[in-house]
Design a protein around this motif. Structure first.
Motif, short mmCIF file in Angstrom:
data_model
loop_
_atom_site.label_atom_id
_atom_site.label_comp_id
_atom_site.label_asym_id
_atom_site.label_seq_id
_atom_site.Cartn_x
_atom_site.Cartn_y
_atom_site.Cartn_z
N THR A 352 0.83 -1.20 0.00
CA THR A 352 0.00 0.00 0.00
C THR A 352 0.87 1.25 0.00
O THR A 352 0.62 2.22 -0.74
N ALA A 353 1.92 1.24 0.84
CA ALA A 353 2.83 2.38 0.91
C ALA A 353 3.59 2.54 -0.41
O ALA A 353 3.78 3.67 -0.90
N ALA A 354 4.04 1.44 -0.98
CA ALA A 354 4.77 1.50 -2.24
C ALA A 354 3.88 2.03 -3.36
O ALA A 354 4.31 2.87 -4.17
N ARG A 355 2.65 1.55 -3.40
CA ARG A 355 1.73 1.98 -4.46
C ARG A 355 1.44 3.48 -4.33
O ARG A 355 1.34 4.20 -5.34
N ALA A 356 1.32 3.96 -3.10
CA ALA A 356 1.07 5.39 -2.89
C ALA A 356 2.24 6.23 -3.40
O ALA A 356 2.05 7.39 -3.78
N ALA A 357 3.44 5.63 -3.42
CA ALA A 357 4.62 6.32 -3.93
C ALA A 357 4.82 6.11 -5.42
O ALA A 357 5.84 6.53 -5.98
N GLY A 358 3.87 5.42 -6.08
CA GLY A 358 3.94 5.23 -7.51
C GLY A 358 4.63 3.96 -7.95
O GLY A 358 4.91 3.78 -9.14
N VAL A 359 4.91 3.06 -7.02
CA VAL A 359 5.59 1.80 -7.34
C VAL A 359 4.54 0.71 -7.57
O VAL A 359 3.68 0.48 -6.74
N LYS A 360 4.63 0.04 -8.73
CA LYS A 360 3.69 -1.03 -9.05
C LYS A 360 4.29 -2.42 -8.89
O LYS A 360 3.55 -3.40 -8.81
N VAL A 361 5.62 -2.54 -8.91
CA VAL A 361 6.28 -3.84 -8.94
C VAL A 361 7.30 -3.90 -7.81
O VAL A 361 8.11 -2.98 -7.64
N MET A 362 7.29 -5.03 -7.07
CA MET A 362 8.26 -5.23 -5.99
C MET A 362 8.85 -6.63 -6.07
O MET A 362 8.16 -7.58 -6.47
N LEU A 363 10.11 -6.74 -5.67
CA LEU A 363 10.77 -8.04 -5.59
C LEU A 363 10.78 -8.51 -4.14
O LEU A 363 11.03 -7.72 -3.22
N SER A 364 10.53 -9.80 -3.95
CA SER A 364 10.48 -10.40 -2.61
C SER A 364 11.44 -11.59 -2.54
O SER A 364 11.65 -12.30 -3.53
N GLY A 365 12.00 -11.82 -1.37
CA GLY A 365 12.88 -12.97 -1.14
C GLY A 365 12.14 -14.24 -0.83
O GLY A 365 12.76 -15.24 -0.42
N MET A 366 10.84 -14.26 -1.05
CA MET A 366 10.02 -15.44 -0.82
C MET A 366 10.61 -16.67 -1.52
O MET A 366 11.04 -16.58 -2.67
#
Length: 632
Positions: A352-366
């Protein structure tokens, strides 16, 4: 990343498809599309919600229709450039730059034979106007979801179960066996569905529906077979394999960021991503100081700051002090099925915080813990084998002492005591039973005591399923047997599920470079004695990460992407838990026994046992069940 839905040979399929697609709007707020076609007396309807990541123009819009093929697709193909080049060399002309068009043309050329060529995460439906066939397919490792119902030769499907449940709820029946499984695991296994009539398309498989109402199913990838073959293969350069996967996962026409907890996996990915995309941003979380202290949680923030500073990463810190009473029903809705892992809240708030900053894609260490033996349970099960060699005369006094120790006082919790009690609950059991007991919520008798007696057969069925899955391999390595079971059960059933639903609830795409077919192959070529060395888990991964990360990050104590559950249960959620015991629908319906549930609450409140995870999951199950029985 998107939301897909559709119907074939289904009454009122057009209006139903429109409603299903609308229910998936959060998965794709950037656009919507529809497709309909009639073959004889059979109608097909496709709906799509778009989250624009690659080729933001109209040439990437869906449904994509071209020369008799119609495609709706949820996912990303990280080898799309290579496939595009191969198709172009065969004479294919492309209109745009999307991976959707690459997939459509790959299907045209190879049919289901294209599926093993795909490297990425995906769930899609494709319709051939000439043959009248609809085919559904899901990626090799179960990263992306696809739910479906078959009825009278007809088909309806959607990216999320909530869409089907909201529109077909009156004709769906809760599967008590699936809920029993969720109590055992704290999630519903990928092979089961919370409603009897619904199905999850299995990972690495496809399903064909023909115009005459007949079905054909096939499998194009078997994790068990990959692991069996990999154990005899030479070890690759693990660092090179992971770096290549990370580089491919950066493919995007919009900004990409990372999760950065300060632990090994996220730090390694962030460092590699920063090497290929300088100036990348990252997001991390912290908790209210009083909650972190009560939970005896490690200070992950200082490690995240250290990694960010070293690699020039812009770090965004989010303190989580959530209104859990408000978030609990919201997250239960978004997760589709009862899932008792509060890490879903962390993922949702970060995205939610990333999207509010304009970020649509994130990488995870899952995925790194499952594939490279990074959980405490992996080492604990190895330790249990040694513990069984200690004479009983020595073991019994130790067990008696640990049993008397409290896991918490009114002011703080004791993690070491919790771990010791957990270890002793399975340390003397046979291999498969011990492994199951090391990460599930109850043993057989505890589960029978908690549930309606009529559900005893369901309990035994669920336990048998676990045993069958665990033993279904030809691996001669104890550690890799555990890793394979995790990759088939824990990873798709829990971690990938909550990551998809929580991130998409925030209209954000999360990519998992460790959950990649080439990384998986490499992981199972590494013997267990290179994954756990001494007391060190993920030893092979740590060796690879040491090429780029400082040792104080690589060999720091393991962090937790979790939440201060004991603090929440003893403070924020205690009144709600009392309400569930006295007036909850699980108790009133007879599914749970009130006296057994009350005993769990009392044990947790006294500090003698840590039941916080059990109680959190019962709260999620309560909210899910309320919604299900009301047809919401």
């Amino acid at each position: 990343m998107c939301g897909i839905a559709g119907t074939y040979r289904w009454p009122d399929g057009g209006p139903l498809t429109d409603r299903l697609t609308k229910a998936l709007a959060h998965r794709g707020p950037d656009g919507a599309g529809r497709y309909s076609h009639t073959t004889g007396d059979a109608e097909v309807h496709f709906g799509h919600r778009r989250l624009s990541i690659i080729d933001l123009s109209e040439t990437g819009a869906q449904p994509m229709v071209s020369d008799g093929l119609a495609l709706i697709y949820n996912g990303e193909l990280y080898n799309a450039p290579e496939l595009r080049a191969e198709l172009e060399s065969a004479g294919v002309r492309f209109r745009g730059t999307s991976d959707t068009e690459v997939l459509l043309e790959a299907w045209r050329r190879w049919g289901t034979g294209c599926l093993p060529k795909l490297r990425g995460m995906f769930a899609f439906a494709i319709f051939d106007e000439r043959t009248g066939d609809v085919v559904l397919a899901r990626d090799q490792l179960g990263i992306k979801p696809l739910f479906l119902l078959r009825r009278n030769g007809g088909l309806v499907f959607a990216s999320e179960l909530k869409a089907l449940a909201s529109e077909l709820g009156g004709s769906l029946t809760v599967d008590n066996a699936a809920l029993v499984a969720s109590l055992l695991y704290y999630w519903v296994p990928d092979g089961r569905c919370a409603f009897k009539e619904a199905e999850k398309l299995p990972p690495g498989s496809w399903l064909r529906c023909r115009a005459d109402g007949t079905f054909e199913a096939g499998r194009f990838y078997s994790l068990r077979e990959v692991a069996d073959e990999a154990q005899h293969a030479p070890e690759p350069d693990l660092g090179a394999v992971i770096e290549e996967s990370t580089r491919k996962h950066l493919l995007s026409d919009v900004p990409v960021a990372t999760f950065l907890s300060g632990g090994l996996d996220s730090s390694y990915l962030t460092a590699l991503a920063a090497r290929h995309q300088p100036g990348i941003s990252a997001y991390t979380i912290g908790f209210r100081p009083e909650d972190a202290k009560f939970e005896a949680m490690p200070d992950d923030l200082r490690y995240a700051r250290q990694v960010a500073a070293r690699f020039g990463v812009e770090l965004h810190e989010i303190e989580i002090a959530p209104q859990v009473l408000d978030l609990l029903p919201r997250m239960t809705y978004h997760l589709d099925e009862p899932i008792g892992d509060p890490a879903a809240i962390n993922t949702f708030l970060i995205c939610t915080a990333a999207r509010a900053a304009g970020v649509k894609v994130m990488l995870s260490g899952m995925g790194a813990d499952e594939l490279f033996a990074g959980y405490r349970k992996h080492f604990a099960n190895l330790l249990a084998v040694r513990y069984q060699r200690i004479p009983q005369g020595v073991r019994r006094p130790v067990e008696s002492l640990v049993d008397r120790l409290p896991v918490a006082t009114a002011r703080r919790g004791y993690r070491s005591v919790r771990f010791a009690k957990r270890f002793l609950s399975f340390a003397e059991l046979p291999e498969e039973t011990a492994f199951r007991r090391s990460y599930t919520m109850y043993d057989r008798m505890e589960l029978l005591d908690l549930l309606n007696p009529d559900l005893a057969e369901c309990v035994d069925d669920v336990l048998t399923e676990h045993a069958d899955t665990y033993h279904d391999n030809a691996l001669d390595d104890f550690v890799n047997r555990m890793c394979l079971a995790d990759a088939r059960l824990f990873l798709p059933g829990l971690n990938l599920t909550y990551t998809d639903r929580s991130s998409m609830a925030a209209s954000t795409e999360v990519r998992t470079p460790f959950v990649d077919v080439e990384v998986v192959k490499a992981a199972f070529s590494i013997p267990g004695n290179r994954k756990i060395v001494g007391r060190q888990g993920k030893a092979a991964l740590k060796q690879a990460a040491s090429r780029i990360l400082p040792k104080e990050i690589v060999y720091r104590p393991k962090g937790l992407f979790s939440a201060p559950l004991r603090a929440w249960m003893s403070r924020d959620l205690a009144p709600l838990m009392r309400e569930v015991v006295h007036d909850g629908v699980l108790v009133e319906s007879g599914f749970l026994r009130r006296d057994a549930l009350r005993r769990l609450v009392e044990e947790d409140a006294s500090g003698q046992q840590d039941r916080s995870k059990h109680l959190w999951h019962i709260l999620t199950l309560e909210y899910w069940y309320r919604s299900a029985v009301q047809g919401a």
